[in-house]
Scaffold this motif. Structure first.
Motif, mmCIF file in Angstrom:
data_model
loop_
_atom_site.group_PDB
_atom_site.id
_atom_site.type_symbol
_atom_site.label_atom_id
_atom_site.label_comp_id
_atom_site.label_asym_id
_atom_site.label_seq_id
_atom_site.Cartn_x
_atom_site.Cartn_y
_atom_site.Cartn_z
ATOM 1 N N LEU A 189 -0.851 1.364 -5.007
ATOM 2 C CA LEU A 189 0.180 0.934 -5.047
ATOM 3 C C LEU A 189 0.999 1.431 -5.260
ATOM 4 O O LEU A 189 1.681 1.435 -6.245
ATOM 5 C CB LEU A 189 -0.028 -1.230 -5.398
ATOM 6 N N HIS A 200 -1.891 -5.017 -0.164
ATOM 7 C CA HIS A 200 -1.703 -4.978 -0.059
ATOM 8 C C HIS A 200 -0.476 -5.158 0.933
ATOM 9 O O HIS A 200 1.024 -3.542 0.801
ATOM 10 C CB HIS A 200 -2.339 -3.944 1.464
ATOM 11 N N GLU A 201 -0.634 -6.112 0.753
ATOM 12 C CA GLU A 201 0.927 -6.848 1.450
ATOM 13 C C GLU A 201 0.734 -7.947 0.641
ATOM 14 O O GLU A 201 0.353 -9.711 0.933
ATOM 15 C CB GLU A 201 1.078 -7.641 2.675
ATOM 16 N N ILE A 248 -9.661 1.578 -1.920
ATOM 17 C CA ILE A 248 -8.162 1.493 -1.544
ATOM 18 C C ILE A 248 -8.870 0.026 -1.191
ATOM 19 O O ILE A 248 -8.169 -1.051 -1.227
ATOM 20 C CB ILE A 248 -8.087 1.907 -0.532
ATOM 21 N N GLN A 307 -7.001 -4.674 -0.893
ATOM 22 C CA GLN A 307 -7.059 -5.192 -0.348
ATOM 23 C C GLN A 307 -5.711 -6.245 -0.767
ATOM 24 O O GLN A 307 -4.817 -6.616 0.305
ATOM 25 C CB GLN A 307 -8.569 -4.916 0.603
ATOM 26 N N LEU A 359 0.625 -1.311 0.006
ATOM 27 C CA LEU A 359 0.266 0.125 -0.506
ATOM 28 C C LEU A 359 0.922 1.518 -0.177
ATOM 29 O O LEU A 359 1.651 1.485 0.383
ATOM 30 C CB LEU A 359 -0.618 -0.040 1.247
ATOM 31 N N SER A 386 -1.496 6.778 -0.442
ATOM 32 C CA SER A 386 -2.364 6.646 -1.429
ATOM 33 C C SER A 386 -3.877 7.189 -0.374
ATOM 34 O O SER A 386 -4.861 7.191 -1.027
ATOM 35 C CB SER A 386 -2.727 4.972 -1.249
#
Length: 778
Positions: free
Chosen positions: A372, A346-347, A339, A343, A326, A330
């Motif tokens: 991202l 994000h990682e 966003i 999800q 993320l 952002s």
């Protein structure tokens, strides 16, 4: 084959065969001649050779011809005992003709070693001469990227160069492409265009640098070695207009290039202190001189072909992953809803060999929206092994190096990797992943579109199309079995007037004998479906047995306001046009959906993120393939449908329509050559995909003959001199232009080419036309 293209197949009790099995029998006949198998084959066994043929409709019944042996006449000495013996004198012929219109025969197929009918692998060797020559073979590179045999790639390059269309190649040049499917051909064509683009840009850059006086022998070789646009950009970036120059270029301008080359060639004679110039920036001290030499060496290492090939092979053996996280900014620039869509990314971390295409497209979209951040992670082990190989193998000096010079060499290798090679690898990995993902997305779009276009039509029924809605009501359109608009109306089913509107719907269905309702899947679809389902369950429409179906209405609203719709239905409200389009999508999906731009049909993935040029070219090719596969009746098809036939475009389709309106219906294929802009090449491409309704043509010819006779009688009564009629071949129907199998057999009866239990095609041209027509029918 011997003197004449000849086939004799023994089929017991042919007259007792049901008509529905005749297409299969004829298909076996045509394909057997193409393959020319020297060995006996059992029809009842698995027909592996037919897997590449267009798929016939599945028949659950057991074929009565199972167990019949089909033999080639060249190996047939004794006929089957279940049929009378027919003696034929067979003369030897030069070679079997290739199945095309008025073309010389190609290489003879090797049937003895290839059961699939694969011919001599190349028409003139795998070496293909391109307009722009490079240091790599385009055939081999194309084969490596597409996993297609080199000889097939060479043949495809020649076929595309001769402007053959994909439908024509797939149907009539199977033996030259090893029975590849249309999707594989499109992939080869796209890759070929990419390689040609690289070659063209490379030679443009060479001419530019040569004109500017910047082209050296080393740079010329590096440019000709480039196989991708990323490599070309990597090599040419320092020479672009407006650039301040790289660190290596600035060092070369200071005169440090001889020192860098001397370090590799003759380090014992190198004295860096002699290059110090106290009043010159960049040469003021020994540290600046060493830095300049290091930059020049790093530039040499990063542009060396062997060095880049080694690091690429090394990366293929290691775990390279792509990571997304993320972005820190952002939350300030994007709303929470956007966003949350990303999800799971994000990682996120995944090996580039295992990552899915849709994941790449999603990550790219998140990066473009600044939600991202993405990076490619290459392990340190790759760097360590690469640096050791460069110092000890590839760039090992020819003489002993002093410790301070060895330090410069090691620093140069590390600098080349960190500053130049690592970013290049990251760009290449990202570009390759994105390119593959876009291609797969486009191909998936094409596969879905093909499946939608080739949906089985519901013919011979009067249909009611329903475009559901709440406030503005449900739009109705009743169309005849020939797609003519019989009635349009608007009913308000979801505003408390459902019972009263049911009477109107029932009256319309009974009036036009319509028993099929087609509901669009847009707003209020489920409520409308429940409304009709409840009435049908209560048998409200008795005595009609009404059924309903739901169809996608994607693109219907766009089509309803398009110029094509305005031209086709000028007096109809745009809201009602969408109901007409919904009904026609069930009656003839192909003819209706080709009116809509493919990307508006909505059967793709991330279609707005991929290359729009590539998407449009692929979808147009799929539409052309589907229309050509089905074929069109030249005398009744619309201009929009006709322009999608292989070899035709909007101008040629318009010319055909104008010729038809001026001269009446086409009687045979030869009349197509009279159309403006339709030359021999275009005729060859499109002729096999055009149909002629013989019943309609016979009726037209009989009426024309009566009219001519009446005109002649009138002229005689008026005392005019009787002119001798001159029969015109162009106005004589050709029985081979029809595509019905049973009419082919009737024609064989007329010309006495059919015996009691044998099919004998002793005329090579006759057989070629029969095969072409039957493939067009299928």
């Amino acid at each position: 084959m011997t003197n004449m293209a000849f086939l004799r197949i023994c089929i017991p009790n042919l007259k007792a065969c049901p008509l529905k099995f005749w297409p299969l029998v004829i298909d076996l006949i045509f394909y057997e001649v193409q393959l020319q198998k020297p060995k006996e084959e059992n029809v009842g066994s698995k027909l592996n050779t037919l897997k590449q043929m267009p798929v016939l409709p599945k028949k659950p019944e057991v074929c009565p011809f199972q167990g019949v042996n089909v033999k080639n006449l060249e190996s047939d000495e004794k006929p089957s005992t279940s049929a009378p013996v027919v003696e034929n004198q067979v003369k030897h012929e030069k070679s079997e003709e290739d199945f095309a219109f008025d073309e010389p025969p190609l290489k003879k197929m090797k049937s003895a070693t290839s059961p699939e009918g694969k011919p001599v692998k190349s028409l003139g060797g795998n070496k293909v001469k391109e307009e722009f020559e490079m240091n790599w073979d385009i055939v081999q590179v194309l084969s490596d990227r597409t996993n297609v045999e080199p000889w097939v790639c060479a043949n495809l390059i020649r076929l595309f160069k001769e402007e053959n269309t994909i439908p024509f190649i797939v149907r009539y040049r199977k033996e030259l492409i090893n029975n590849l499917e249309a999707d594989a051909l499109r992939e080869v064509q796209q890759t070929l265009e990419e390689l040609r683009t690289v070659a063209k840009k490379t030679h443009t850059m060479i001419q530019k640098l040569k004109k500017e006086g910047k082209l050296s022998g080393c740079l010329f070789t590096s440019l000709l070695n480039c196989r991708t646009l990323e490599e070309l950009d990597h090599v040419t970036t320092p020479y672009k207009m407006g650039s301040k120059g790289t660190k290596a270029q600035r060092a070369k301008q200071l005169g440090l290039e001889p020192a860098a080359l001397s370090l590799l060639q003759s380090p014992m004679a190198l004295n860096l202190f002699s290059y110090i110039r106290p009043n010159t920036k960049g040469l003021a001290n020994i540290q600046e001189v060493e830095a300049g030499v290091q930059h020049i060496l790093a530039d040499i290492f990063a542009k060396d072909k062997d060095t880049l090939d080694f690091i690429r092979r090394l990366c293929q053996q290691r775990y390279i992953c792509i990571q997304s996280a993320l972005a820190k900014v952002s939350s300030k620039n994007s709303n929470e809803k956007d966003i949350d869509k990303f999800q799971i990314y994000h990682e996120f971390s995944c090996n580039i060999k295992n990552i899915q295409h849709h994941q790449i497209l999603a990550i790219n979209r998140g990066e473009n929206l600044k939600i991202l951040t993405v990076k490619v992670n290459i392990p340190d082990g790759v760097k360590n092994e690469f640096c050791w190989w460069c110092v000890n193998e590839r760039w090992r000096p020819k003489q002993f190096l002093k410790p301070e010079l060895m330090r410069i060499l090691r620093n140069s290798v590390e600098d080349a990797y960190k500053r130049l090679i690592y970013p290049l690898l990251c760009r290449e990995f990202r570009s390759k992943l994105t390119s593959d993902a876009e291609k797969e997305s486009v191909m998936m779009f094409g596969r879905n579109l093909r499946q939608l276009l080739l949906t089985s039509p519901v013919r011979g029924r009067t249909l009611m199309g329903v475009d559901p809605g709440y406030k503005h009501g449900c739009k109705l359109a009743i169309i005849s079995p020939t797609s003519q608009i019989l009635h349009t109306d608007i009913v308000y089913l979801h505003s408390g007037q459902g019972f009263r509107e049911a009477e109107k719907i029932k009256r319309l269905l009974l009036q036009f004998s319509c028993s099929t309702v087609v509901i669009g899947n847009g707003t209020a679809c489920r409520e409308t479906e429940a409304y009709f389902a409840d009435l049908i369950m209560k048998k409200y429409f008795a005595p009609l047995d009404v059924v309903y179906c739901i169809v996608s209405e994607a693109g219907a609203s766009i089509y309803s306001v398009s110029p094509e719709a305005s031209k086709e239905m000028p007096d109809l409200d745009p809201n009602l046009r969408s109901a007409v389009s919904i009904a026609r999508r069930v009656q003839d999906p192909l003819a209706e959906l080709v009116k809509i731009e493919p990307k508006h049909i909505g059967v793709g993935m991330y279609q707005h993120d991929v290359s729009q040029t590539l998407l449009k070219a692929t979808l147009d090719s799929v539409v052309e393939e589907c229309v050509s596969f089905v074929g069109v009746d030249i005398n009744i098809c619309s201009e929009i449908l006709l322009r999608h036939i292989a070899g035709l475009n909007a101008t040629r389709a318009r010319n055909i329509i104008e010729w038809r309106e001026k001269n009446g219906p086409f009687i045979n294929r030869e009349q197509l050559k009279e159309v403006k802009g339709l030359g021999p090449k275009t005729f060859q491409q499109c002729a096999g995909f055009i149909r002629f309704n013989q019943d309609y043509i016979k009726t037209f010819c009989s009426i024309s003959e009566q009219t001519k006779t009446g005109t002649q009688l009138t002229s005689e009564k008026q005392g005019k001199k009787k002119s001798k009629p001159t029969p015109s071949a162009s106005y004589q129907p050709n029985p081979l232009d029809q595509t019905s199998v049973e009419k082919f057999l009737n024609y064989c009866k007329k010309v006495k080419k059919k015996c009691n239990y044998f099919f004998i095609f002793s005329d090579n041209n006759l057989f070629s036309l029969l095969r072409q027509e039957y493939l067009s029918f299928r």
